[in-house]
Design a protein around this motif. Structure first.
Motif, mmCIF file in Angstrom:
data_model
loop_
_atom_site.group_PDB
_atom_site.id
_atom_site.type_symbol
_atom_site.label_atom_id
_atom_site.label_comp_id
_atom_site.label_asym_id
_atom_site.label_seq_id
_atom_site.Cartn_x
_atom_site.Cartn_y
_atom_site.Cartn_z
ATOM 1 N N TYR A 286 -19.696 -35.615 -18.922
ATOM 2 C CA TYR A 286 -19.810 -34.219 -18.471
ATOM 3 C C TYR A 286 -18.757 -33.865 -17.426
ATOM 4 O O TYR A 286 -18.230 -32.756 -17.402
ATOM 5 C CB TYR A 286 -21.207 -33.937 -17.923
ATOM 6 C CG TYR A 286 -21.453 -32.469 -17.784
ATOM 7 C CD1 TYR A 286 -21.925 -31.727 -18.853
ATOM 8 C CD2 TYR A 286 -21.134 -31.790 -16.606
ATOM 9 C CE1 TYR A 286 -22.102 -30.364 -18.764
ATOM 10 C CE2 TYR A 286 -21.302 -30.418 -16.503
ATOM 11 C CZ TYR A 286 -21.793 -29.717 -17.590
ATOM 12 O OH TYR A 286 -21.950 -28.359 -17.492
ATOM 13 N N HIS B 298 -19.360 -26.506 -9.676
ATOM 14 C CA HIS B 298 -19.992 -25.282 -10.179
ATOM 15 C C HIS B 298 -21.263 -25.503 -10.991
ATOM 16 O O HIS B 298 -22.119 -24.632 -11.063
ATOM 17 C CB HIS B 298 -18.989 -24.408 -10.939
ATOM 18 C CG HIS B 298 -18.771 -24.805 -12.370
ATOM 19 N ND1 HIS B 298 -17.852 -25.753 -12.731
ATOM 20 C CD2 HIS B 298 -19.354 -24.408 -13.524
ATOM 21 C CE1 HIS B 298 -17.863 -25.907 -14.037
ATOM 22 N NE2 HIS B 298 -18.776 -25.110 -14.553
ATOM 23 N N ASP B 299 -21.429 -26.665 -11.613
ATOM 24 C CA ASP B 299 -22.639 -26.910 -12.405
ATOM 25 C C ASP B 299 -23.630 -27.836 -11.709
ATOM 26 O O ASP B 299 -24.681 -28.151 -12.259
ATOM 27 C CB ASP B 299 -22.259 -27.533 -13.761
ATOM 28 C CG ASP B 299 -21.761 -26.487 -14.744
ATOM 29 O OD1 ASP B 299 -22.168 -25.312 -14.615
ATOM 30 O OD2 ASP B 299 -20.960 -26.836 -15.634
HETATM 31 MN MN MN Z 1 -19.661 -24.902 -16.581
#
Ligand code: MN
Length: 393
Positions: A49, A77-78
């Motif tokens: 990821y 950001h995630d």
């Molecule tokens: Mn994203």
């Protein structure tokens, strides 16, 4: 691990502004936090990821020209939405500004996850994103970088998801990128959007473009030659090249003008980019214009002076359409390196950081005020708002 480090170093290299020791430390910390948090996660493609936030950060730095704070936020950001790390953890580690931007990004995402097929939720989601505009425009820019990378890796999603994400991109994100002056991103979003919503149309045009590529290259070289020679003799430092129109824009023209591919007459544009100091920009561009029209006859109806009056999104350039020796119309775009940088990467990146051209700042400001006013219209439903907003774009 090796591959990860390679990607991380690439990211550091793509930061245009010189990073000081503190920037480097903070970026490294964000990278470590993100890597740890996403440790056991994979993307649909099977990749780790963490490749995704690295890629988004890279787009922010390299393609939008954003600074270290945005790179840090893009890496993270995630994290708050998808992992155990909380916003307060982020605030403790990176301070209020980063926390505020991450909060904006997370709020957008929070709605997205509930039901991606529900249009009014999508609309509400978009409205929330714009609300963050008034706080910090970087939230939107990072969101656009996020969307850009998701579009580039759309292949691994299901067909249903591909269509949904691609339509949303064409409907909202590409116009938004355009409004913020991010031309390169806008063009790529449009092309990918078309590719996944109308694969046949896209493939037909793309293969026709490939077929005519060589012939066009020769044609462009012949066209450029006398102009280039003269400009160099006059002492100009210039780059001149042919810029093929995007698949999306060709398709658009075929549709609106109801003509086949072959008849879309100006399938390419020539771009002349020159070195000039700020005070000479305008006069140099017009000198180049004068040379171009010494060799080729211009169409007076197609002269566009975006230098004296830049577009609302900050775009500056001098456009003319001239007739080549074989009778074909060719669009010629004349601009300086600074103007080109703004045209491709967007004024938003320069926004509030540069003070050289105050007029654009106030143009963007004006637009932001209007968006804010729209948002404060409490009586509009989210769907009505999005329609209004699109009209406004
Ligand atoms: Mn994203």
């Amino acid at each position: 691990k090796k591959e990860l480090l390679r990607r991380y170093r690439n990211l550091l290299k793509s930061c245009r502004r010189k990073l000081d020791k503190n920037d480097k430390q903070q970026i490294r910390k964000a990278f470590d936090v993100a890597m740890e948090a996403h440790q056991n996660m994979r993307r649909k493609s099977g990749e780790p990821y963490i490749y995704h936030p690295i890629a988004v950060a890279q787009i922010c730095a390299e393609e939008i020209g954003l600074g270290p704070t945005s790179v840090i936020c893009a890496l993270l950001h995630d994290v708050v939405e998808d992992t155990d790390v909380t916003l307060e953890d982020i605030r403790g580690m990176f301070g209020d500004k980063v926390a505020q931007i991450i909060d904006g990004l997370t709020k957008i995402k929070g709605v997205e996850v509930i039901d991606p097929t529900n249009f009014s939720i999508q609309a509400e989601n978009f409205r929330k994103m714009l609300l963050t505009l008034s706080e910090d425009v970087r939230v939107i820019l990072i969101k656009l970088a996020d969307r850009m990378h998701n579009m580039r890796t759309l292949e691994s999603m299901t067909e249903h998801q591909q269509r949904k994400i691609a339509s949303e991109t064409l409907y909202l994100y590409a116009p938004l990128a355009h409004r913020l002056g991010l031309n390169a991103i806008k063009t790529e979003l449009e092309d990918l959007g078309l590719k996944f919503t109308e694969p046949e149309t896209y493939n037909t045009i793309e293969s026709k473009l490939k077929e005519t590529e060589k012939k066009k290259k020769r044609y462009i070289e012949t066209f450029i030659e006398p102009i280039y020679k003269t400009l160099v003799e006059m002492g100009f430092k210039v780059r001149i090249f042919g810029r093929p129109k995007s698949v999306f824009s060709i398709n658009n023209k075929m549709r609106t003008k109801h003509v086949p591919f072959e008849e879309v007459y100006d399938l390419f544009a020539i771009r002349i980019i020159l070195d000039a100091s700020l005070e000479h920009e305008k006069s140099f561009c017009w000198q180049v214009y004068s040379i171009v029209t010494d060799y080729y006859t211009p169409n007076p109806d197609r002269l566009r002076d975006w230098i004296s009056t830049p577009k609302a999104n900050g775009y500056e350039s001098l456009h003319t359409t001239v007739m080549a020796k074989n009778g074909q119309w060719v669009e010629v775009q004349i601009r300086t390196n600074r103007m080109d940088e703004i045209a491709e990467k967007g004024y938003a990146a320069h926004w509030k950081y540069k003070d050289s051209a105050g007029t654009h700042e106030s143009n963007l400001e004006k637009w932001l005020v209007r968006v804010r006013e729209l948002l404060e219209h409490q009586d509009l439903t989210a769907l009505e708002f999005v329609d209004d907003f699109r009209g406004n774009l």
